[in-house]
Write a protein that holds these residues in place. Structure first.
Motif, PDB file in Angstrom:
ATOM      1  N   PRO A 102       0.795  -1.236   0.000  1.00  0.00           N
ATOM      2  CA  PRO A 102       0.000   0.000   0.000  1.00  0.00           C
ATOM      3  C   PRO A 102       0.826   1.285   0.000  1.00  0.00           C
ATOM      4  CG  PRO A 102      -0.902  -1.565   1.564  1.00  0.00           C
ATOM      5  CD  PRO A 102       0.413  -2.123   1.098  1.00  0.00           C
ATOM      6  N   ILE A 103       2.052   1.223   0.503  1.00  0.00           N
ATOM      7  CA  ILE A 103       2.912   2.411   0.446  1.00  0.00           C
ATOM      8  C   ILE A 103       3.134   2.796  -1.016  1.00  0.00           C
ATOM      9  CG2 ILE A 103       5.232   3.321   0.936  1.00  0.00           C
ATOM     10  CD1 ILE A 103       5.249   1.361   3.382  1.00  0.00           C
ATOM     11  N   GLY A 104       3.387   1.795  -1.838  1.00  0.00           N
ATOM     12  CA  GLY A 104       3.545   2.051  -3.270  1.00  0.00           C
ATOM     13  C   GLY A 104       2.272   2.571  -3.899  1.00  0.00           C
ATOM     14  N   GLY A 105       1.138   2.027  -3.478  1.00  0.00           N
ATOM     15  CA  GLY A 105      -0.141   2.499  -4.002  1.00  0.00           C
ATOM     16  C   GLY A 105      -0.399   3.961  -3.679  1.00  0.00           C
ATOM     17  N   VAL A 106      -0.055   4.360  -2.469  1.00  0.00           N
ATOM     18  CA  VAL A 106      -0.211   5.767  -2.078  1.00  0.00           C
ATOM     19  C   VAL A 106       0.724   6.643  -2.912  1.00  0.00           C
ATOM     20  CG1 VAL A 106       0.124   7.421  -0.187  1.00  0.00           C
ATOM     21  CG2 VAL A 106      -1.070   5.263   0.238  1.00  0.00           C
ATOM     22  N   CYS A 107       1.933   6.171  -3.170  1.00  0.00           N
ATOM     23  CA  CYS A 107       2.857   6.915  -4.032  1.00  0.00           C
ATOM     24  C   CYS A 107       2.269   7.099  -5.429  1.00  0.00           C
ATOM     25  CB  CYS A 107       4.205   6.202  -4.123  1.00  0.00           C
ATOM     26  SG  CYS A 107       5.198   6.251  -2.630  1.00  0.00           S
ATOM     27  N   PHE A 108       1.673   6.041  -5.971  1.00  0.00           N
ATOM     28  CA  PHE A 108       1.037   6.145  -7.289  1.00  0.00           C
ATOM     29  C   PHE A 108      -0.075   7.196  -7.281  1.00  0.00           C
ATOM     30  CE2 PHE A 108       1.976   1.383  -8.240  1.00  0.00           C
ATOM     31  CZ  PHE A 108       3.223   1.697  -8.764  1.00  0.00           C
ATOM     32  N   LEU A 109      -0.939   7.122  -6.278  1.00  0.00           N
ATOM     33  CA  LEU A 109      -2.057   8.074  -6.196  1.00  0.00           C
ATOM     34  C   LEU A 109      -1.554   9.509  -6.096  1.00  0.00           C
ATOM     35  CD1 LEU A 109      -4.327   6.071  -3.742  1.00  0.00           C
ATOM     36  CD2 LEU A 109      -4.784   6.498  -6.171  1.00  0.00           C
ATOM     37  N   ALA A 110      -0.577   9.733  -5.241  1.00  0.00           N
ATOM     38  CA  ALA A 110      -0.029  11.078  -5.079  1.00  0.00           C
ATOM     39  C   ALA A 110       0.600  11.567  -6.376  1.00  0.00           C
ATOM     40  CB  ALA A 110       0.991  11.093  -3.939  1.00  0.00           C
ATOM     41  N   ALA A 111       1.286  10.672  -7.092  1.00  0.00           N
ATOM     42  CA  ALA A 111       1.922  11.054  -8.348  1.00  0.00           C
ATOM     43  C   ALA A 111       0.903  11.533  -9.369  1.00  0.00           C
ATOM     44  CB  ALA A 111       2.711   9.868  -8.909  1.00  0.00           C
ATOM     45  N   TRP A 112      -0.215  10.830  -9.477  1.00  0.00           N
ATOM     46  CA  TRP A 112      -1.241  11.224 -10.446  1.00  0.00           C
ATOM     47  C   TRP A 112      -1.907  12.540 -10.047  1.00  0.00           C
ATOM     48  CZ3 TRP A 112      -0.727   9.492 -15.033  1.00  0.00           C
ATOM     49  CH2 TRP A 112      -0.214   8.217 -15.260  1.00  0.00           C
ATOM     50  N   ILE A 113      -2.103  12.740  -8.755  1.00  0.00           N
ATOM     51  CA  ILE A 113      -2.665  14.017  -8.294  1.00  0.00           C
ATOM     52  C   ILE A 113      -1.717  15.162  -8.650  1.00  0.00           C
ATOM     53  CG2 ILE A 113      -3.210  15.376  -6.213  1.00  0.00           C
ATOM     54  CD1 ILE A 113      -5.430  13.446  -7.032  1.00  0.00           C
ATOM     55  N   LEU A 114      -0.416  14.956  -8.467  1.00  0.00           N
ATOM     56  CA  LEU A 114       0.550  16.005  -8.816  1.00  0.00           C
ATOM     57  C   LEU A 114       0.523  16.322 -10.316  1.00  0.00           C
ATOM     58  CD1 LEU A 114       3.595  15.114  -6.554  1.00  0.00           C
ATOM     59  CD2 LEU A 114       1.938  16.963  -6.255  1.00  0.00           C
ATOM     60  N   ILE A 115       0.295  15.305 -11.136  1.00  0.00           N
ATOM     61  CA  ILE A 115       0.171  15.572 -12.577  1.00  0.00           C
ATOM     62  C   ILE A 115      -1.070  16.413 -12.857  1.00  0.00           C
ATOM     63  CG2 ILE A 115      -0.317  14.510 -14.827  1.00  0.00           C
ATOM     64  CD1 ILE A 115       1.695  12.364 -14.167  1.00  0.00           C
ATOM     65  N   VAL A 116      -2.162  16.107 -12.196  1.00  0.00           N
ATOM     66  CA  VAL A 116      -3.385  16.906 -12.362  1.00  0.00           C
ATOM     67  C   VAL A 116      -3.118  18.365 -11.973  1.00  0.00           C
ATOM     68  CG1 VAL A 116      -5.724  17.278 -11.492  1.00  0.00           C
ATOM     69  CG2 VAL A 116      -4.980  14.973 -12.086  1.00  0.00           C
ATOM     70  N   VAL A 117      -2.544  18.563 -10.807  1.00  0.00           N
ATOM     71  CA  VAL A 117      -2.264  19.919 -10.325  1.00  0.00           C
ATOM     72  C   VAL A 117      -1.275  20.618 -11.260  1.00  0.00           C
ATOM     73  CG1 VAL A 117      -1.310  21.279  -8.423  1.00  0.00           C
ATOM     74  CG2 VAL A 117      -2.812  19.339  -7.930  1.00  0.00           C
ATOM     75  N   GLY A 118      -0.234  19.896 -11.665  1.00  0.00           N
ATOM     76  CA  GLY A 118       0.743  20.473 -12.584  1.00  0.00           C
ATOM     77  C   GLY A 118       0.139  20.854 -13.919  1.00  0.00           C
ATOM     78  N   ALA A 119      -0.748  20.024 -14.422  1.00  0.00           N
ATOM     79  CA  ALA A 119      -1.408  20.326 -15.703  1.00  0.00           C
ATOM     80  C   ALA A 119      -2.291  21.571 -15.573  1.00  0.00           C
ATOM     81  CB  ALA A 119      -2.230  19.135 -16.169  1.00  0.00           C
ATOM     82  N   ILE A 120      -3.011  21.660 -14.477  1.00  0.00           N
ATOM     83  CA  ILE A 120      -3.867  22.837 -14.265  1.00  0.00           C
ATOM     84  C   ILE A 120      -3.017  24.096 -14.143  1.00  0.00           C
ATOM     85  CG2 ILE A 120      -5.419  23.946 -12.590  1.00  0.00           C
ATOM     86  CD1 ILE A 120      -6.541  21.060 -12.063  1.00  0.00           C
ATOM     87  N   LYS A 121      -1.906  23.984 -13.454  1.00  0.00           N
ATOM     88  CA  LYS A 121      -1.053  25.137 -13.188  1.00  0.00           C
ATOM     89  C   LYS A 121      -0.207  25.540 -14.388  1.00  0.00           C
ATOM     90  CE  LYS A 121       2.430  26.792  -9.958  1.00  0.00           C
ATOM     91  NZ  LYS A 121       3.214  26.506  -8.767  1.00  0.00           N
ATOM     92  N   HIS A 122       0.335  24.568 -15.128  1.00  0.00           N
ATOM     93  CA  HIS A 122       1.339  24.887 -16.145  1.00  0.00           C
ATOM     94  C   HIS A 122       0.887  24.736 -17.592  1.00  0.00           C
ATOM     95  CE1 HIS A 122       4.439  25.273 -13.124  1.00  0.00           C
ATOM     96  NE2 HIS A 122       4.247  24.047 -12.694  1.00  0.00           N
ATOM     97  N   LEU A 123      -0.127  23.939 -17.862  1.00  0.00           N
ATOM     98  CA  LEU A 123      -0.458  23.674 -19.279  1.00  0.00           C
ATOM     99  C   LEU A 123      -1.643  24.497 -19.754  1.00  0.00           C
ATOM    100  CD1 LEU A 123       0.026  19.806 -19.349  1.00  0.00           C
ATOM    101  CD2 LEU A 123       1.681  21.570 -19.924  1.00  0.00           C
TER     102      LEU A 123
END
Length: 123
Positions: A102-123
């Motif tokens: 589950p530690i890896g699963g949480v890392c995956f979830l956080a990574a995808w959220i950061l892409i969402v935030v990054g896309a909203i902010k930068h693209l």
């Protein structure tokens, strides 16, 4: 960032190799339960290997984005913890290793959220 494209491609290669190893080298050595777990590890590794390549491509467009950079590192960490723990679990049958997954699963979830935030902010 070229680093993430390379790391993503290496992980995609490893996912294919580990998938073939599971299908051919382990099919007579592991019970179906553990083969299914192995397949889950391979599947998630491949999805996130592609995700890491995407992060590298995003960074080539938005150089220096901490959001995308952290996303790439979290995906790599997720592969190590999620898929890695599943591979070791299958080979050793030490069930306590499932607690790491589950530690890896949480890392995956956080990574995808950061892409969402990054896309909203930068693209």
């Amino acid at each position: 960032m070229k680093f993430f494209v390379v790391i993503g491609a290496i992980n995609a290669f490893l996912a294919v190799a580990l998938g073939a190893f599971g299908a051919h080298g382990l099919k007579d050595r592991l019970e179906p339960y553990y083969l299914d777990i192995w397949k889950t590890g391979v599947t998630y590794q491949m999805f996130h290997a592609i995700g890491i390549v995407v992060v590298g491509l995003l960074l080539s467009r938005v150089a220096g984005s901490a959001l995308f950079t952290w996303s790439g590192w979290l995906m790599l960490t997720g592969i190590i913890f999620f898929s890695g723990s599943l591979y070791i679990l299958c080979l050793t049958k030490i069930s306590i290793l499932g607690a790491i997954t589950p530690i890896g699963g949480v890392c995956f979830l956080a990574a995808w959220i950061l892409i969402v935030v990054g896309a909203i902010k930068h693209l």
